[in-house]
Design a protein around this motif. Structure first.
Motif, short mmCIF file in Angstrom:
data_model
loop_
_atom_site.label_atom_id
_atom_site.label_comp_id
_atom_site.label_asym_id
_atom_site.label_seq_id
_atom_site.Cartn_x
_atom_site.Cartn_y
_atom_site.Cartn_z
N ALA B 13 0.86 -1.14 0.08
CA ALA B 13 -0.11 -0.02 -0.05
C ALA B 13 1.01 1.24 0.04
CB ALA B 13 -0.77 0.03 1.15
N PRO B 14 0.39 2.30 -0.89
CA PRO B 14 1.28 3.37 -0.86
C PRO B 14 0.85 4.36 0.32
CG PRO B 14 -0.44 3.34 -2.55
CD PRO B 14 -0.38 2.17 -2.05
N TRP B 257 -5.46 1.21 -4.79
CA TRP B 257 -4.93 2.21 -3.99
C TRP B 257 -4.81 3.46 -5.16
CZ3 TRP B 257 -5.12 1.47 0.60
CH2 TRP B 257 -4.91 0.18 1.18
N ASN B 258 -4.70 3.02 -6.21
CA ASN B 258 -4.25 4.18 -7.37
C ASN B 258 -5.41 5.17 -7.42
OD1 ASN B 258 -5.69 1.72 -8.52
ND2 ASN B 258 -5.94 3.24 -10.21
N GLU B 259 -6.60 4.53 -6.94
CA GLU B 259 -7.90 5.40 -7.14
C GLU B 259 -7.57 6.69 -6.16
OE1 GLU B 259 -10.34 5.46 -9.01
OE2 GLU B 259 -10.47 3.24 -9.94
N ALA B 260 -7.05 6.47 -5.22
CA ALA B 260 -6.72 7.83 -4.34
C ALA B 260 -5.66 8.62 -4.83
CB ALA B 260 -6.35 7.01 -2.89
N THR B 261 -4.89 8.29 -5.69
CA THR B 261 -3.87 9.41 -6.09
C THR B 261 -3.68 9.65 -7.36
OG1 THR B 261 -2.37 7.46 -6.08
CG2 THR B 261 -2.59 8.75 -4.12
N ASP B 262 -4.26 8.82 -8.47
CA ASP B 262 -4.32 9.00 -9.83
C ASP B 262 -4.87 10.42 -10.20
OD1 ASP B 262 -3.32 6.34 -10.24
OD2 ASP B 262 -5.00 5.64 -11.36
N GLU B 263 -4.22 11.07 -11.07
CA GLU B 263 -4.40 12.57 -11.44
C GLU B 263 -4.91 13.36 -10.21
OE1 GLU B 263 -6.76 12.18 -15.45
OE2 GLU B 263 -7.45 10.54 -14.29
N LEU B 264 -4.25 13.26 -9.25
CA LEU B 264 -4.33 14.04 -7.95
C LEU B 264 -4.37 15.43 -8.31
CD1 LEU B 264 -5.62 13.51 -5.06
CD2 LEU B 264 -3.06 13.48 -4.38
N GLY B 265 -5.28 16.41 -7.99
CA GLY B 265 -4.91 17.75 -8.42
C GLY B 265 -5.54 18.27 -9.72
N GLU B 266 -5.74 17.13 -10.70
CA GLU B 266 -5.95 17.32 -12.18
C GLU B 266 -7.34 16.78 -12.35
OE1 GLU B 266 -2.93 15.32 -13.92
OE2 GLU B 266 -1.41 16.32 -12.88
N ARG B 267 -7.93 15.72 -11.80
CA ARG B 267 -9.24 15.24 -11.85
C ARG B 267 -9.88 15.44 -10.60
NH1 ARG B 267 -10.52 10.32 -10.33
NH2 ARG B 267 -8.43 9.29 -10.71
N PHE B 268 -10.93 16.14 -10.76
CA PHE B 268 -11.98 16.29 -9.49
C PHE B 268 -12.95 15.52 -9.37
CE2 PHE B 268 -8.76 19.72 -10.11
CZ PHE B 268 -7.95 19.84 -8.77
N GLU B 269 -13.10 14.76 -8.32
CA GLU B 269 -14.18 13.99 -8.52
C GLU B 269 -15.81 14.62 -8.22
OE1 GLU B 269 -14.54 10.49 -8.84
OE2 GLU B 269 -12.48 10.92 -9.63
N ILE B 270 -15.59 15.79 -7.75
CA ILE B 270 -16.68 16.58 -7.91
C ILE B 270 -17.53 16.82 -9.11
CG2 ILE B 270 -16.04 19.22 -8.02
CD1 ILE B 270 -17.95 19.78 -5.52
N SER B 271 -16.54 16.75 -10.20
CA SER B 271 -16.97 16.91 -11.56
C SER B 271 -17.96 15.83 -11.95
CB SER B 271 -15.85 16.74 -12.55
OG SER B 271 -14.90 17.75 -12.14
N PHE B 272 -18.02 14.64 -11.14
CA PHE B 272 -18.84 13.46 -11.54
C PHE B 272 -20.08 13.54 -10.56
CE2 PHE B 272 -14.36 12.58 -12.36
CZ PHE B 272 -14.35 12.66 -13.85
N ASN B 273 -20.24 14.65 -9.89
CA ASN B 273 -21.49 14.73 -9.09
C ASN B 273 -22.77 14.87 -9.68
OD1 ASN B 273 -22.48 14.32 -6.31
ND2 ASN B 273 -21.91 16.43 -5.96
N SER B 274 -23.78 14.24 -9.49
CA SER B 274 -25.05 14.51 -10.05
C SER B 274 -26.23 14.94 -9.11
CB SER B 274 -25.49 13.26 -11.08
OG SER B 274 -25.75 12.23 -9.96
N TYR B 275 -27.27 15.29 -9.45
CA TYR B 275 -28.56 15.85 -8.80
C TYR B 275 -29.59 15.29 -9.24
CZ TYR B 275 -24.23 18.79 -8.63
OH TYR B 275 -22.96 19.25 -8.55
N LYS B 276 -30.58 14.83 -8.31
CA LYS B 276 -31.87 14.21 -8.76
C LYS B 276 -32.81 15.36 -9.02
CE LYS B 276 -31.94 9.93 -5.93
NZ LYS B 276 -32.75 9.51 -4.78
N PRO B 277 -33.50 14.99 -10.07
CA PRO B 277 -34.57 16.22 -10.52
C PRO B 277 -35.80 15.64 -10.00
CG PRO B 277 -34.26 14.75 -12.50
CD PRO B 277 -33.13 14.37 -11.18
#
Lengths: 456, 456
Positions: B13-14, B257-277
């Protein structure tokens, strides 16, 4: 689109959430033997001594500083401190301090330290609500019974996975005890257990950090709040403990359901609680005990040529540090432990201060300890021979150390331990009074006198 | 004697606890695109609308009544309520209300509802500390990034085991965000993550009870307190997330483990947030969306002979209730959903009131919906044809429903949703002001104006 995942197998789980809730809500006050009731008082005394003793530790300072940010109402006592905080925060801090020295009680079947989560929640709630001591003792027996029974249900697989079982069962014991104190009916008690079931606290990875004692503290707080929420009608799954996606099956691969309910109301797990006489890992206890016995048989450090120690290999593996540099390293040195036993007749927290570990007579004596591995000797035993300068030999074999279930600490020993812990914090007079107040807990009309004595 | 248990495998583990802490402590303010920053504002707006909307729910009443027992200091706002409570309790209640209607945001990769734990903690802390809105937006992006990255690391095995992933990653996101708000250095941020790691909250067994929304609330509170403790020097394992007996390996068999650190500071998970209509399970959304589109194309209920609905089998399996008796049952009825879409052009919380579900025109229309299973149609799609009394047919095919990542809700739609939720609680004027305050969050000198508008 959400994944359509498979529900785990049911394993014919009995409705233990409901059964335990009914038990907690309806078991008669003092519905057990005098021995069980006395054990509850011993558990309470031992817990409170540990909490008072660690009151000035930096973990307590840090926790109280964080809590101060919330501007808490002065509802409940923090043992050994002058600050009073809201009852949930008091439960948290007393849970932290009671476990800070790793000197609290142990339910040996599960290595749960049950008083930390349960007693910490009960004292805070009962103090603020003005409840009487009898209610606290009842709730302590029942809360510890729930926590330890649920521990039996999942131990050891749950612990092996990495959970610190004290905080992952403790919130359930605290919820049960607080539900009892609040006189919740069976249905609301069931909800309290359900709300608590979602909040297991503690990873073994935290051992060696302040977050280890945070676990019983957090569990105390979570259990108390779960009961307060349930009292207000907050709902949870009525099968939160046993359902396929409930507590037991989520946190453990072992689910021995019968452990929750066998001999319920007849066998009380608090009967199997034990108390540490020495402030170090249990594996050194037989060796220290033997050296205390040498001292009681008249052996003095200045007479000693060498001490021949025969122990199981595990003892040296875990605690074989020959030249400990400070108090913390001293806890991992059977050599230091033996020297403390012979010179002081005890090995409490003061005997693990840096200055004591480095005191010339202690260093000289520990170097005279010659340890030999002998795997024919049980881990719970120690064989010690003092070879004196005049050629005499004094031999002691300890089969079960003092503090074990086979040789429990006497009430007087518990008082001695309490005094050693509490006196430096609250003084001799309050310490004596507090001991009396603990023994009289079951007869106390309220907790004001006791909590007043617990403050410096 | 304690068992000598085997330590689980390390899996190379890193040091993700350290890496994520360094990231949270040092990533530049607004160190991302305008699109990411705008998404943070959308997330905040959607979260606050849900919280205000459920402010009068009985779960909020019960939680606040329990908290009142602690006599909390009036430090922070409970959205939609006049009471003010200490910031940790405000985090708890706002986390509860934001998830009460199951109408909050969804990180679709992990079905985490990230704003509940993170935003609830941040608003309370920032309000009490008088911090500015820019700091809140920064902490929201970073906190949600931490929670969702750690979700990616363990999903789906962790969720399949029975954990409610929102509360078992949310405390880490809240701790990260609050550490950022408190300007903790990397080392103390690492401790905050460590303390939080011991406190995963949430079992899927609780779905359908108040303890479900308690999970994000409890996680918000735990994360906030973890940061406050770390700020005071409280310690935890520096490898609390990745160690063999740390969070990830204890709560999950999958540890990517890579999910924690891949593209850190470049890809932001909030970009993949969605909202229920729509205020119901996501599986009905394509069908409702199609009926809203029929309405927009001029179809009126009184013209309808029948509505032919072709959907994946899962839709009828989960939501095939033909004659829902009340609002709750209505949420499991695609027939009611279609009727609401055609009659009201929406399916928010008011369209799931008991009276609406039983209104004669709604009952009549839902009985005209003829559903057919067609597994050639994706779960995310719906094929709807309105057959009118004059023989005309109007056909709509929805490949991806509104609210999906492919067809996100527009800002105007989010405002409409917010208004529908908030207006009955705080009135029209405050609702309009609060929407403006949310869009202006990143420029607000402090949160006083915003929180004042959020109170009735």
């Amino acid at each position: 689109m959400a994944r359509n995942t498979q529900v785990p197998a049911e394993h014919d789980a009995p409705p233990i959430t409901k059964i335990l809730a009914g038990y907690v809500a309806s078991h008669p006050s003092r519905g057990w033997s005098d021995a069980v009731d006395h054990e509850a008082h011993r558990t309470f005394l031992n817990w409170l001594g540990c909490a008072v003793g660690a009151a000035r530790h930096e973990a307590a300072d840090a926790a109280l500083a964080a809590i101060a940010e919330l501007q808490p109402a002065p509802q409940a006592t923090v043992a050994g401190r002058s600050e009073r905080v809201d009852m949930a925060s008091a439960a948290l801090v007393n849970g932290i301090t009671s476990h800070t020295f790793d000197f609290d009680d142990t339910h040996l079947k599960t290595i749960i330290h049950p008083a930390g989560p349960v007693a910490s929640a009960l004292l805070a709630l009962a103090e603020h609500k003005g409840l009487d001591g009898r209610e606290v003792v009842d709730a302590l027996v029942l809360g510890i019974d729930v926590a330890c029974r649920l521990g039996n249900l999942v131990y050891p697989e749950h612990y092996d996975r990495g959970w610190h079982i004290t905080g992952t069962t403790g919130m359930l014991g605290a919820a049960a005890g607080c539900a009892r104190l609040l006189k919740l009916d069976a249905q609301r008690t069931q909800m309290a257990l359900g709300i608590a079931a979602s909040q297991p606290i503690g990873l073994r990875e935290q051992f060696g950090t302040m977050t280890k004692p945070f676990h019983p503290g957090g569990a105390a707080r979570a259990g108390l709040m779960s009961a307060l929420l349930a009292a207000q009608g907050f709902t949870a799954s009525p099968r939160a403990l046993e359902a396929p996606r409930g507590w037991a099956q989520v946190v453990s691969t072992k689910t021995a359901w019968n452990e929750a309910t066998d001999e319920l109301g007849e066998r009380f797990e608090i009967s199997f609680n034990s108390y540490k006489p020495f402030a170090c890992g249990i594996v050194i206890h037989p060796s220290i005990d033997a050296c205390v016995q040498l001292r009681e048989r008249g052996v003095r450090a200045e007479q000693v040529e060498r001490i021949e120690l025969r122990v199981h290999s595990l003892v040296l593996e875990l605690t074989g540090k020959k030249e400990p540099a400070d108090g913390l390293e001293g806890k991992f040195s059977v050599y230091h432990g033996c020297a403390a036993g012979l010179i002081f007749g005890r090995a409490g927290e003061p005997e693990y201060e840096d200055a004591i570990v480095n005191r010339p007579d202690m260093v000289a004596l520990r170097r005279k300890v010659v340890a030999t591995v002998d795997d024919s000797i049980d881990e719970a035993s120690a064989d010690v021979t003092a070879v004196l300068t005049d050629g005499r030999q004094v031999h002691v074999f300890v089969e079960h150390a003092i503090g074990s279930l086979q040789r429990p600490m006497t009430d007087a020993m518990l008082e001695g331990k309490f005094t050693q812990l509490a006196q430096p914090v609250i003084g001799a007079e309050r310490t004596r009074g507090l001991i009396e107040a603990c023994w009289g807990l079951g007869r106390a009309p309220d907790l004001r006198a006791l909590t007043a004595l617990a403050r410096p």
